[in-house]
Design a protein around this motif. Structure first.
Motif, short mmCIF file in Angstrom:
data_model
loop_
_atom_site.label_atom_id
_atom_site.label_comp_id
_atom_site.label_asym_id
_atom_site.label_seq_id
_atom_site.Cartn_x
_atom_site.Cartn_y
_atom_site.Cartn_z
N GLY A 239 0.89 -1.12 -0.19
CA GLY A 239 -0.14 0.07 0.10
C GLY A 239 0.48 0.86 0.10
N GLY A 240 0.50 1.93 0.97
CA GLY A 240 1.61 3.21 1.38
C GLY A 240 3.16 2.83 1.68
N LEU A 241 3.33 1.79 2.37
CA LEU A 241 4.41 1.90 3.26
C LEU A 241 5.79 1.18 2.46
CD1 LEU A 241 5.83 1.86 5.94
CD2 LEU A 241 4.80 -0.56 6.41
N VAL A 242 6.34 1.38 2.33
CA VAL A 242 7.64 0.71 1.19
C VAL A 242 9.14 0.63 2.47
CG1 VAL A 242 9.93 1.62 -0.07
CG2 VAL A 242 7.37 2.45 -0.39
N VAL A 243 9.64 -0.34 2.34
CA VAL A 243 10.65 -0.42 3.24
C VAL A 243 11.82 -1.14 3.02
CG1 VAL A 243 10.85 -2.47 4.88
CG2 VAL A 243 9.52 -1.51 5.11
N LEU A 244 13.20 -0.67 3.35
CA LEU A 244 14.00 -0.68 1.90
C LEU A 244 15.44 -1.03 3.38
CD1 LEU A 244 14.04 2.47 0.27
CD2 LEU A 244 13.88 1.25 -0.14
N HIS A 245 15.59 -2.60 2.63
CA HIS A 245 16.80 -2.64 4.06
C HIS A 245 18.42 -2.62 2.72
CE1 HIS A 245 19.40 -5.34 6.93
NE2 HIS A 245 19.69 -5.99 5.78
N THR A 246 18.82 -1.98 3.06
CA THR A 246 20.59 -1.39 2.24
C THR A 246 21.36 -1.35 3.19
OG1 THR A 246 20.84 1.04 3.76
CG2 THR A 246 19.02 1.19 0.73
N THR A 247 22.94 -1.30 2.78
CA THR A 247 24.23 -1.26 3.25
C THR A 247 24.89 0.23 3.17
OG1 THR A 247 23.84 -3.82 3.12
CG2 THR A 247 26.13 -2.24 2.94
N MET A 248 24.74 0.94 3.61
CA MET A 248 25.91 1.92 3.33
C MET A 248 27.37 1.46 3.58
SD MET A 248 25.76 5.40 4.94
CE MET A 248 26.06 5.01 6.43
N SER A 249 28.19 1.71 2.85
CA SER A 249 29.70 2.25 3.09
C SER A 249 30.53 3.22 2.26
CB SER A 249 30.65 0.24 2.75
OG SER A 249 29.89 0.48 1.05
N GLY A 250 32.12 3.57 2.98
CA GLY A 250 32.42 4.80 2.29
C GLY A 250 33.63 4.46 3.31
N ARG A 251 34.71 5.44 2.97
CA ARG A 251 35.91 5.63 3.53
C ARG A 251 35.79 7.19 3.90
NH1 ARG A 251 41.17 6.89 0.68
NH2 ARG A 251 39.95 6.65 -1.10
N HIS A 252 36.04 7.33 5.64
CA HIS A 252 36.35 8.68 6.11
C HIS A 252 37.56 9.54 5.37
CE1 HIS A 252 36.57 10.69 10.16
NE2 HIS A 252 35.83 11.43 9.35
N THR A 253 36.89 10.34 4.92
CA THR A 253 38.41 11.07 4.08
C THR A 253 38.19 12.66 4.31
OG1 THR A 253 36.76 11.88 2.23
CG2 THR A 253 38.96 9.18 2.18
N GLY A 254 37.45 12.99 5.50
CA GLY A 254 37.02 14.32 5.66
C GLY A 254 36.02 14.54 6.83
N THR A 255 37.15 15.53 7.45
CA THR A 255 36.36 15.62 9.21
C THR A 255 34.74 15.83 9.04
OG1 THR A 255 37.88 17.08 9.93
CG2 THR A 255 36.29 17.70 10.55
N CYS A 256 34.55 15.41 9.68
CA CYS A 256 32.71 15.49 10.42
C CYS A 256 32.72 15.92 11.57
CB CYS A 256 31.97 13.87 10.59
SG CYS A 256 30.90 14.05 10.75
N VAL A 257 31.57 17.66 11.54
CA VAL A 257 31.87 18.47 12.26
C VAL A 257 29.95 18.62 12.10
CG1 VAL A 257 31.94 21.11 12.61
CG2 VAL A 257 33.41 20.03 11.58
N THR A 258 29.80 18.51 14.01
CA THR A 258 28.80 18.25 14.37
C THR A 258 28.28 20.17 14.57
OG1 THR A 258 29.15 17.65 16.28
CG2 THR A 258 28.60 16.34 15.16
N TYR A 259 26.90 20.42 15.13
CA TYR A 259 26.40 22.09 15.24
C TYR A 259 25.52 21.65 16.31
CZ TYR A 259 28.93 22.44 11.14
OH TYR A 259 30.00 22.78 10.09
#
Length: 103
Positions: free
Chosen positions: A4-24
């Protein structure tokens, strides 16, 4: 998967940490910084979305943030990484102050 109006996604996120991640903070000032480690990560996520009349109206997510943090070396932090975090935060705050100075 959809139902119906419900969509479910099961995903894999991958990457490499190449830059500074700043929180605010709530005033848009840098509150934390995670300098690049160069490490790779791969974590699973599940997203649940509800739509109505062709528009997305709700979204829920389940992510493995702890697994990502461990793979990237953020948790548990070494004393050297804690020092790098503090220096990166100082740089982010100085950069923000430089941007806000009148020219």
């Amino acid at each position: 998967m959809t139902d119906g109006g419900l969509v479910v996604l099961h995903t894999t996120m991958s990457g490499r940490h190449t830059g500074t991640c700043v929180t605010y903070d709530e005033n848009a000032r840098p509150s934390g910084a995670l300098p690049a480690t160069g490490k790779t990560f791969s974590v699973t996520q599940t997203h649940w979305c509800r739509s109505a009349d062709g528009r997305l109206i709700e979204h829920w997510a389940n992510r493995d943030d702890l697994g990502q943090a461990v793979q990237l070396g953020w948790v548990p932090p070494t004393p050297w990484y804690v020092l790098r975090m503090r220096l990166a935060l100082r740089r982010a705050r100085r950069s923000m102050a430089d941007m806000n100075e009148p020219s």
